[in-house]
Design an enzyme around this catalytic site. Structure first.
Site, mmCIF file in Angstrom:
data_model
loop_
_atom_site.group_PDB
_atom_site.id
_atom_site.type_symbol
_atom_site.label_atom_id
_atom_site.label_comp_id
_atom_site.label_asym_id
_atom_site.label_seq_id
_atom_site.Cartn_x
_atom_site.Cartn_y
_atom_site.Cartn_z
ATOM 1 N N TYR A 131 8.377 -0.079 5.908
ATOM 2 C CA TYR A 131 7.089 -0.683 5.517
ATOM 3 C C TYR A 131 7.310 -1.675 4.373
ATOM 4 C CZ TYR A 131 2.247 -0.945 3.830
ATOM 5 O OH TYR A 131 1.005 -1.396 3.423
ATOM 6 N N LYS A 152 6.712 -5.769 4.223
ATOM 7 C CA LYS A 152 5.789 -6.368 3.243
ATOM 8 C C LYS A 152 6.521 -7.358 2.338
ATOM 9 C CE LYS A 152 2.136 -4.494 4.843
ATOM 10 N NZ LYS A 152 1.048 -5.332 5.382
ATOM 11 N N ALA A 169 -9.548 -5.839 11.672
ATOM 12 C CA ALA A 169 -10.813 -5.835 10.929
ATOM 13 C C ALA A 169 -11.757 -4.717 11.366
ATOM 14 C CB ALA A 169 -11.499 -7.191 11.066
HETATM 15 P P1 NAP Z 1 -6.138 0.876 8.189
HETATM 16 O O1 NAP Z 1 -7.375 1.396 7.567
HETATM 17 O O2 NAP Z 1 -5.129 1.809 8.758
HETATM 18 O O3 NAP Z 1 -6.572 -0.205 9.318
HETATM 19 C C1 NAP Z 1 -5.578 -0.856 10.050
HETATM 20 C C2 NAP Z 1 -6.208 -1.947 10.875
HETATM 21 O O4 NAP Z 1 -5.164 -2.663 11.564
HETATM 22 C C3 NAP Z 1 -7.143 -1.428 11.942
HETATM 23 O O5 NAP Z 1 -8.208 -2.334 12.075
HETATM 24 C C4 NAP Z 1 -6.267 -1.437 13.203
HETATM 25 O O6 NAP Z 1 -7.010 -1.569 14.412
HETATM 26 C C5 NAP Z 1 -5.464 -2.679 12.955
HETATM 27 N N1 NAP Z 1 -4.217 -2.734 13.713
HETATM 28 C C6 NAP Z 1 -3.155 -1.880 13.686
HETATM 29 N N2 NAP Z 1 -2.198 -2.277 14.554
HETATM 30 C C7 NAP Z 1 -2.655 -3.429 15.133
HETATM 31 C C8 NAP Z 1 -2.138 -4.307 16.108
HETATM 32 N N3 NAP Z 1 -0.923 -4.109 16.677
HETATM 33 N N4 NAP Z 1 -2.886 -5.379 16.484
HETATM 34 C C9 NAP Z 1 -4.111 -5.592 15.922
HETATM 35 N N5 NAP Z 1 -4.653 -4.795 14.994
HETATM 36 C C10 NAP Z 1 -3.925 -3.720 14.608
HETATM 37 O O7 NAP Z 1 -5.316 -0.040 7.152
HETATM 38 P P2 NAP Z 1 -5.723 -0.627 5.706
HETATM 39 O O8 NAP Z 1 -5.392 0.381 4.692
HETATM 40 O O9 NAP Z 1 -7.065 -1.230 5.768
HETATM 41 O O10 NAP Z 1 -4.611 -1.769 5.575
HETATM 42 C C11 NAP Z 1 -4.856 -3.106 5.961
HETATM 43 C C12 NAP Z 1 -3.682 -3.962 5.525
HETATM 44 O O11 NAP Z 1 -3.512 -3.846 4.110
HETATM 45 C C13 NAP Z 1 -2.337 -3.531 6.137
HETATM 46 O O12 NAP Z 1 -1.551 -4.663 6.401
HETATM 47 C C14 NAP Z 1 -1.714 -2.689 5.051
HETATM 48 O O13 NAP Z 1 -0.317 -2.664 5.153
HETATM 49 C C15 NAP Z 1 -2.187 -3.440 3.816
HETATM 50 N N6 NAP Z 1 -2.185 -2.628 2.602
HETATM 51 C C16 NAP Z 1 -2.930 -1.499 2.515
HETATM 52 C C17 NAP Z 1 -2.910 -0.758 1.334
HETATM 53 C C18 NAP Z 1 -3.703 0.505 1.158
HETATM 54 O O14 NAP Z 1 -3.500 1.185 0.125
HETATM 55 N N7 NAP Z 1 -4.599 0.865 2.045
HETATM 56 C C19 NAP Z 1 -2.121 -1.181 0.261
HETATM 57 C C20 NAP Z 1 -1.368 -2.352 0.396
HETATM 58 C C21 NAP Z 1 -1.419 -3.072 1.570
HETATM 59 P P3 NAP Z 1 -7.577 -0.253 15.210
HETATM 60 O O15 NAP Z 1 -8.750 0.238 14.414
HETATM 61 O O16 NAP Z 1 -7.979 -0.787 16.535
HETATM 62 O O17 NAP Z 1 -6.466 0.738 15.253
#
Ligand code: NAP
Length: 247
Positions: A155, A159, A13
Site C-alpha cells: 500500500y 501511495k 465515490a
Molecule cells: P473506502 O471507504 O474503502 O472506499 C473505497 C472506494 O474505492 C469505494 O468507493 C470503492 O467502490 C472504490 N473502489 C475500490 N476499488 C475500485 C476499483 N477497482 N475501481 C473503482 N473504484 C474502486 O476508502 P477511503 O478510506 O474513502 O479511501 C479513499 C482513498 O483515500 C484511497 O485511495 C485511500 O488509499 C486513500 N486514503 C485513505 C485514508 C484513510 O485513512 N481512510 C488515508 C490516506 C489515504 P465500491 O464501494 O464499489 O467498493
C-alpha cells in the site's frame, strides 16, 4: 460556488473520502460523475444525497484497473458532457499484512487498483483535458506513502508511486494549463480505517498531534481548493492533511 459549471469525475465515490468529495463538489456547483467498483447500494446513497441537496450527478460503474472499462466510461462522460474539468483519482484498496505473509496476489491487487488505476484513468482523461487546454487532476496518496507503516508495504509503495506519478504528470501537462497535485491524508474515519482493531485505532490516534482521526469532509475541503480556479498556480505539490502526524 467555487466549481460552478465544472464537470468532475471522482473515482471511488460510493463511500468514504470519495463520497465526501463528490458531495462537496456538487454543493460547490459541479456536475459530478460518481464512479464505483461494485457497491451499487452505497453509490446510490451518494447519488441520492447529492440530489436531495439540489446537486447534479450521475453514476458510472467501472473498475479503474481495467483499461477497456475506463476507456468506455470516459468516452460516455465526454459524449454526455463534452468535457471533463476535474479528475480525482481516489479509488483505492488495502491488503495489509507483514511482508512475510503478503502474497503475490495481494501485491498485484493493490498495485492494480491504486497505481495502475491512477495511470489508466489519468491517461484517458488527460487526453480530453489537453484538447480543452485546461484541467485539474487530484491524486489521493497517503501519509503512509511519505513515512511508511509496518504491515502496509505494498500500500505504501503504491501511495509513494502516486507521488512520483503526480510530479511527472505535473511537468508533462503544465504547458496545457492542467495542474496535477496529490493529497496525502493521515488517518481518516472511513470503512478503510474502521476495519482496524479498536486498540490499533486508539494507538494511532495517540500518535497524532491533533489527537484524533480526520473526517472525510475535511479532505473534501482541500480537494475543492485544488480543483478550483483559485489553485491555478499550484501544481506538482503533495498536500498533507494528517493532524500533524507527519511534518
Ligand atoms: P473506502 O471507504 O474503502 O472506499 C473505497 C472506494 O474505492 C469505494 O468507493 C470503492 O467502490 C472504490 N473502489 C475500490 N476499488 C475500485 C476499483 N477497482 N475501481 C473503482 N473504484 C474502486 O476508502 P477511503 O478510506 O474513502 O479511501 C479513499 C482513498 O483515500 C484511497 O485511495 C485511500 O488509499 C486513500 N486514503 C485513505 C485514508 C484513510 O485513512 N481512510 C488515508 C490516506 C489515504 P465500491 O464501494 O464499489 O467498493
Amino acid at each position: 460556488m467555487r466549481l460552478s459549471g465544472k464537470t468532475a469525475l471522482v473515482t471511488g465515490a460510493s463511500r468514504g473520502i470519495g463520497r465526501a468529495i463528490a458531495l462537496r463538489f456538487a454543493a460547490e456547483g459541479a456536475f459530478v460523475v460518481v464512479n464505483y467498483a461494485g457497491n451499487e447500494a452505497a453509490a446510490g446513497e451518494t447519488l441520492a444525497a447529492i440530489a436531495s441537496s439540489g446537486g447534479n450527478a450521475v453514476l458510472s460503474r467501472f473498475d479503474v484497473g481495467d483499461a477497456a472499462q475506463v476507456d468506455e466510461a470516459v468516452k460516455a462522460i465526454v459524449a454526455q458532457r463534452s468535457r471533463i474539468d476535474i479528475l480525482v483519482n481516489n479509488a483505492g484498496i488495502t491488503r495489509d499484512n507483514l511482508l512475510m505473509r503478503l502474497t503475490e496476489d495481494d501485491f498485484d491487487a493493490v498495485v492494480r487498483t491504486n497505481l495502475k488505476g491512477t495511470f489508466l484513468v489519468t491517461k484517458v482523461v488527460s487526453r480530453q483535458m489537453i484538447r480543452q487546454r485546461c484541467g485539474r487532476i487530484v491524486n489521493m496518496s497517503s501519509v503512509v506513502g511519505e513515512m511508511g507503516n509496518a504491515g502496509q508495504s505494498v500500500y505504501a509503495a503504491t501511495k509513494a508511486g502516486i507521488l512520483g506519478f503526480t510530479k511527472a504528470m505535473a511537468r508533462e501537462l503544465a504547458s496545457r494549463a492542467i495542474t496535477v497535485n496529490a493529497i496525502a491524508p493521515g488517518f481518516i474515519s472511513t470503512d478503510m480505517t474502521q476495519s482496524l482493531p479498536e486498540a490499533t485505532r486508539k494507538e494511532f490516534a495517540e500518535r497524532i498531534p491533533l489527537g484524533r482521526f480526520g473526517a472525510p469532509e475535511e479532505v473534501a475541503e482541500l480537494a475543492v481548493f485544488l480543483a478550483s480556479d483559485a489553485a491555478a498556480y499550484v501544481t506538482g505539490q503533495v498536500v498533507g492533511i494528517n493532524g500533524g502526524m507527519y511534518m
